[in-house]
Scaffold this motif. Structure first.
Motif, PDB file in Angstrom:
ATOM      1  N   GLN A  77     -16.908  39.243  33.101  1.00  0.00           N
ATOM      2  CA  GLN A  77     -15.946  38.813  33.680  1.00  0.00           C
ATOM      3  C   GLN A  77     -14.076  39.219  32.648  1.00  0.00           C
ATOM      4  N   ALA A  78     -13.733  38.861  31.392  1.00  0.00           N
ATOM      5  CA  ALA A  78     -12.568  39.179  30.754  1.00  0.00           C
ATOM      6  C   ALA A  78     -12.720  40.827  31.616  1.00  0.00           C
ATOM      7  N   GLU A  79     -12.837  41.433  30.977  1.00  0.00           N
ATOM      8  CA  GLU A  79     -12.515  42.837  31.423  1.00  0.00           C
ATOM      9  C   GLU A  79     -11.873  43.017  33.092  1.00  0.00           C
ATOM     10  N   LEU A  80     -13.029  42.612  33.546  1.00  0.00           N
ATOM     11  CA  LEU A  80     -12.828  43.114  35.404  1.00  0.00           C
ATOM     12  C   LEU A  80     -11.619  42.112  35.989  1.00  0.00           C
ATOM     13  N   ALA A  81     -11.749  40.935  35.965  1.00  0.00           N
ATOM     14  CA  ALA A  81     -10.964  39.567  36.695  1.00  0.00           C
ATOM     15  C   ALA A  81     -10.035  40.195  36.849  1.00  0.00           C
ATOM     16  N   PRO A  82      -8.629  40.812  35.656  1.00  0.00           N
ATOM     17  CA  PRO A  82      -7.346  40.694  35.812  1.00  0.00           C
ATOM     18  C   PRO A  82      -7.764  42.390  36.215  1.00  0.00           C
ATOM     19  N   ARG A  83      -8.112  43.034  36.367  1.00  0.00           N
ATOM     20  CA  ARG A  83      -8.106  44.298  37.213  1.00  0.00           C
ATOM     21  C   ARG A  83      -8.059  43.602  38.601  1.00  0.00           C
ATOM     22  N   ALA A  84      -8.802  42.912  38.866  1.00  0.00           N
ATOM     23  CA  ALA A  84      -9.268  42.778  40.809  1.00  0.00           C
ATOM     24  C   ALA A  84      -8.025  41.793  41.103  1.00  0.00           C
ATOM     25  N   ALA A  85      -7.389  40.726  40.085  1.00  0.00           N
ATOM     26  CA  ALA A  85      -6.264  40.133  40.661  1.00  0.00           C
ATOM     27  C   ALA A  85      -4.924  40.713  40.759  1.00  0.00           C
ATOM     28  N   ARG A  86      -4.671  41.907  39.761  1.00  0.00           N
ATOM     29  CA  ARG A  86      -3.902  42.962  39.861  1.00  0.00           C
ATOM     30  C   ARG A  86      -3.809  43.929  41.289  1.00  0.00           C
ATOM     31  N   ALA A  87      -5.122  44.076  41.838  1.00  0.00           N
ATOM     32  CA  ALA A  87      -5.406  44.453  43.031  1.00  0.00           C
ATOM     33  C   ALA A  87      -5.327  43.996  44.619  1.00  0.00           C
ATOM     34  N   GLY A  88      -4.673  42.486  43.915  1.00  0.00           N
ATOM     35  CA  GLY A  88      -3.928  41.637  45.512  1.00  0.00           C
ATOM     36  C   GLY A  88      -5.615  41.027  45.501  1.00  0.00           C
ATOM     37  N   LYS A  89      -7.023  40.815  44.475  1.00  0.00           N
ATOM     38  CA  LYS A  89      -7.547  40.038  45.330  1.00  0.00           C
ATOM     39  C   LYS A  89      -8.007  38.684  44.687  1.00  0.00           C
ATOM     40  N   HIS A  90      -8.438  37.553  46.006  1.00  0.00           N
ATOM     41  CA  HIS A  90      -8.317  36.446  45.459  1.00  0.00           C
ATOM     42  C   HIS A  90     -10.362  36.685  44.322  1.00  0.00           C
ATOM     43  N   ARG A 101     -10.197  32.703  23.643  1.00  0.00           N
ATOM     44  CA  ARG A 101      -9.151  31.906  24.365  1.00  0.00           C
ATOM     45  C   ARG A 101      -8.336  33.482  24.470  1.00  0.00           C
ATOM     46  N   ALA A 102      -8.016  34.127  24.272  1.00  0.00           N
ATOM     47  CA  ALA A 102      -7.201  35.645  24.753  1.00  0.00           C
ATOM     48  C   ALA A 102      -8.013  35.961  25.961  1.00  0.00           C
ATOM     49  N   GLY A 103      -8.737  36.189  25.992  1.00  0.00           N
ATOM     50  CA  GLY A 103      -9.521  36.443  27.219  1.00  0.00           C
ATOM     51  C   GLY A 103      -8.920  36.186  28.816  1.00  0.00           C
ATOM     52  N   ALA A 104      -9.050  34.481  28.563  1.00  0.00           N
ATOM     53  CA  ALA A 104      -8.334  33.187  29.214  1.00  0.00           C
ATOM     54  C   ALA A 104      -7.244  33.556  29.134  1.00  0.00           C
ATOM     55  N   GLU A 105      -6.674  33.915  28.557  1.00  0.00           N
ATOM     56  CA  GLU A 105      -5.034  33.978  28.631  1.00  0.00           C
ATOM     57  C   GLU A 105      -4.612  34.636  29.883  1.00  0.00           C
ATOM     58  N   GLU A 106      -5.166  36.083  29.438  1.00  0.00           N
ATOM     59  CA  GLU A 106      -4.816  37.249  29.979  1.00  0.00           C
ATOM     60  C   GLU A 106      -5.165  37.113  32.027  1.00  0.00           C
ATOM     61  N   ILE A 107      -6.377  36.532  32.490  1.00  0.00           N
ATOM     62  CA  ILE A 107      -6.846  36.323  33.359  1.00  0.00           C
ATOM     63  C   ILE A 107      -5.592  35.187  33.986  1.00  0.00           C
ATOM     64  N   VAL A 108      -5.258  34.320  33.700  1.00  0.00           N
ATOM     65  CA  VAL A 108      -4.858  33.353  33.719  1.00  0.00           C
ATOM     66  C   VAL A 108      -3.283  34.032  34.794  1.00  0.00           C
ATOM     67  N   GLU A 109      -2.582  34.755  33.728  1.00  0.00           N
ATOM     68  CA  GLU A 109      -1.528  35.753  33.474  1.00  0.00           C
ATOM     69  C   GLU A 109      -1.584  36.710  34.484  1.00  0.00           C
ATOM     70  N   ALA A 110      -2.756  37.568  35.072  1.00  0.00           N
ATOM     71  CA  ALA A 110      -3.207  38.330  35.759  1.00  0.00           C
ATOM     72  C   ALA A 110      -2.794  37.349  37.125  1.00  0.00           C
TER      73      ALA A 110
END
Length: 295
Positions: A77-90, A101-110
């Motif tokens: 999830q940490a690998e794929l979720a930021p890519r989905a968010a940056r592609a504009g997907k809910h 924590r670093a992976g979670a922070e990247e998702i939140v940022e995206a």
């Protein structure tokens, strides 16, 4: 929203079969459009049950949907979720948010940077009996502490006996821990300190938390306990006595339908924030990290 939200499911394990796919298929505001999993045979099986397409890649899935529901291990999830968010997907996100924590922070940022809606699968928080309990506690006041027990045998047999990440030494904490910690945190105030953390050789966790405002709580947790049915209970106590979390336990599929209601409200702009959004996921990730450091 005028049209159903097109949703793709990533992952084809037990939780995707039991909750995500049937829930998305049944909800009037969503349409299960595509499934992608690293095991193509599992993806075909899940998609076939609900009339969805099978995506040959994650990128192909993103091209065909408005939102993505994840049913994968935290590291994936940490690998794929930021890519989905940056592609504009809910996003519908599993707990924990990431493997660290670093992976979670990247998702939140995206999510924050893209402005998409994102909710955590903290299933019980969407149950009406839990929401009523929390609302009653806020009105009651005078709360001093609480206790929680989450004792089950999910790692001994059944669907999750072969789940590699759950079978690791800290698997019970990482899997069930976010649910239990979230309930104590929501009831008593933000957890600010882990006073004590111990995991026995049998996988039994004993935890003591310090909360914002001075309340304390204890949590006993295991997914290797041969108890039938599972023992899951919570209570808060203080100057007005003890207030247990009582009432029927709403089924997961009903909670999921309520989650989708809220996601649709956020995606349409009717609702701006939510107590189970990605920021909640990051807070829980921090608490998990503090527990592991205190052990």
């Amino acid at each position: 929203m005028d049209e159903a939200l097109r949703v793709g499911v990533v992952g084809a394990g037990p939780w995707a079969h039991r909750v995500h796919a049937p829930g998305l298929h049944a909800h009037p505001g969503t349409r299960l459009t595509a499934v992608w999993a690293r095991r193509s045979d599992a993806a075909k099986s899940l998609a076939g049950e609900h009339g969805a397409e099978v995506a040959d890649s994650f990128e192909e899935l993103l091209d065909s949907v408005d939102a993505v529901a994840f049913a994968v291990p935290p590291s994936v999830q940490a690998e794929l979720a930021p890519r989905a968010a940056r592609a504009g997907k809910h996003l519908v996100l599993e707990k924990p948010l990431a493997a660290d924590r670093a992976g979670a922070e990247e998702i939140v940022e995206a999510v924050t940077g893209s402005g998409v809606a994102a909710l955590m699968m903290l299933t019980r928080r969407f149950a009406p009996e839990v929401q009523d309990w929390l609302a009653g506690l806020r009105e009651l006041g005078g709360v001093q502490g609480g206790t929680g027990r989450w004792l089950a045998g999910g790692l001994l047999a059944g669907d999750y006996a072969a789940s590699a990440w759950r079978q690791e030494d800290d698997g019970a904490l990482i899997d069930a821990g976010p649910h239990a910690i979230d309930l104590l945190d929501a009831a008593l105030g933000a957890i600010e300190e882990v006073h004590f953390a111990h995991r026995g050789d049998d996988g039994l966790w004993q935890l003591v938390f310090g909360h914002e405002g001075g309340a304390t709580s204890t949590l006993t947790l295991s997914l290797r306990m041969p108890v039938q049915p599972s023992l899951v209970d919570f209570a808060v106590y203080g100057e007005h006595g003890c207030v247990p979390l009582a009432g029927r336990r709403t089924a997961a599929h009903e909670c999921y339908a309520r989650l989708l209601d809220d996601l649709l409200s956020m995606a349409s702009g009717e609702r701006a924030d939510h107590p189970c959004d990605v920021h909640r996921g990051l807070h829980l990730q921090r608490v998990l990290a503090d527990v592991l450091n205190a052990r």
